[in-house]
Each structure stands twice: as structure tokens, then as C-alpha cells.
Scaffold this motif. Sequence first.
Motif: not given
Length: 270
Positions: A170-178
Amino acid sequence: MTGEAADPNTAGTPAAADGAGAGAEVIRVERVSKRFGPVTALRDINLHVARGEILGLIGDNGAGKSTLIKILTGFHRPDSGRILFEGTETRLRSVAHARSLGIETVYQDLALIDGLPVYLNLHLNKELTHGPLPFLRRREMRRRAREALDSVGIEIPSVTAEVGQLSGGQRQAIAVARSVHSDAKLLLLDEPLAAMGAREGTQILRLLRRLKQRGDLAIILIAHNYSQVVDVCDRVNLLQHGEITFDRRSADTSVAELLELVHAEYRVEA
């Protein structure tokens, strides 16, 4: 690229006629080399990525991957060669300059703040305020954060949850989404699947497929898991001793072939 034509540090070449469409080339690297004192990190690198394409960049530690990424992000400048961004030859003067063009990078450390909620991490250094007053528009940032996550299919229970409470995937996905939320045109992912379990890795691979289907983003994925590279990438480049020695469509190669190429130099003839 607003204003680039008038920039004295940028040489212009005609943009591709289909430069705005899916499949148009976003970045092209031509004969780029880089030395650090007596050490040659990169030799005559040629590389290109188009919109809607994921390029897998593989190679052992010390092959030159980090140097190449730092050149593409504007952190290092090449000693020779040129970079064309959206059809225009461009000198990336700094990380800020590269980001202003739409070049975003997600490193392994993610640059997230664990004690802040998801929506504030997504707006980090780009917070919305009420005019000249230093008051955050929290409701609007929460709304935009949810839209950004939903647009790429990221499942986060609440945008008000603290990032430190989320899983690695989830953290990795948030960084990508940002990065995508920042209107990225080229996304550089440095080992996004490292140290992840099968379930979290599957989540990130699913996210990459969604981003590819959108067709408006070019992605360079650095990874050591060749099975994942062949699965999600359109093409594979192998970097060895500062040179790209292999460039082929993923559909035309295999994990076994990649392993053979990477490890051939370490075999000792009987």
C-alpha cells in the motif's frame, strides 16, 4: 514543454507529429556516456520509451542503472550524448527541472512521512491552502486524494489513515499514485517490488498494468525479478558494465534467457 524553446540551455529539434498521442515517444537517450574520475559508469547508452509502454531495466549491482536513472532525473549530467524529451533535445539542469517536465521517480525509500495521513502524503509540498491564508484545504485534499487513488485502482480503506499503519504494498502504491497525480509523463520506478511478499508484489504489478492501460504514461521499471519483468514489461533492456547489451520485446524472450545473459560473464570455463 512550456518555455523550453526559449531556454538557452535547451537545443530544439522538431517534435514528433504524433507527440500527443498514445504510443508517441516520451524519452530517447542517444549515445550517453558518464565518467566519475577514472571510472566509466556509462558507455554510449541508447534507450527509448513511449507512452503506454513499460521498459524493464535489468542488470547486476554496479552495472550503471543508478547512474542512468540519476541522469534521467537531472541529478547528474552526461559527459556526452543527448536526451530528447517528447521529441525535443533537452538538457536536464536539475531534479526540479526534470520534474517540471513531467519526469517523476519513486525510489526504494519512497519519501513518505509515516506520521502523516495518506491525503497529506499525496499532497506533500503541494498542499492546498485558502488563498493567502496558511490554512490547509483539508476537505479538498481528501477528495482529490481519494480520486487519485481510485483512478489507478488503489485500495486504501481511508485517506485519513496514517501511512505508517499501511502495508508495504500500500505504501509503494501511494508513492506511485503521488507521482502520477503530479501529471507525470515519465515514471521511473527503482525496485518497487524489492522485499515484498507475493501478495503485495501482485498488488503493485496490478497497478502497473492499470497505468499501462491508461496509455498516457511511459514507465521505466528497474527490477531484479526477471519473471515479473517479463510478465509486466513490454520490452527489456539489459545493462552490463555501463552498456546496454540487450534490447528485446518481452514477448520474444524468457526468464531463462535473461538469467543466461546476466550470469554468463561469471562462469569459469572448465
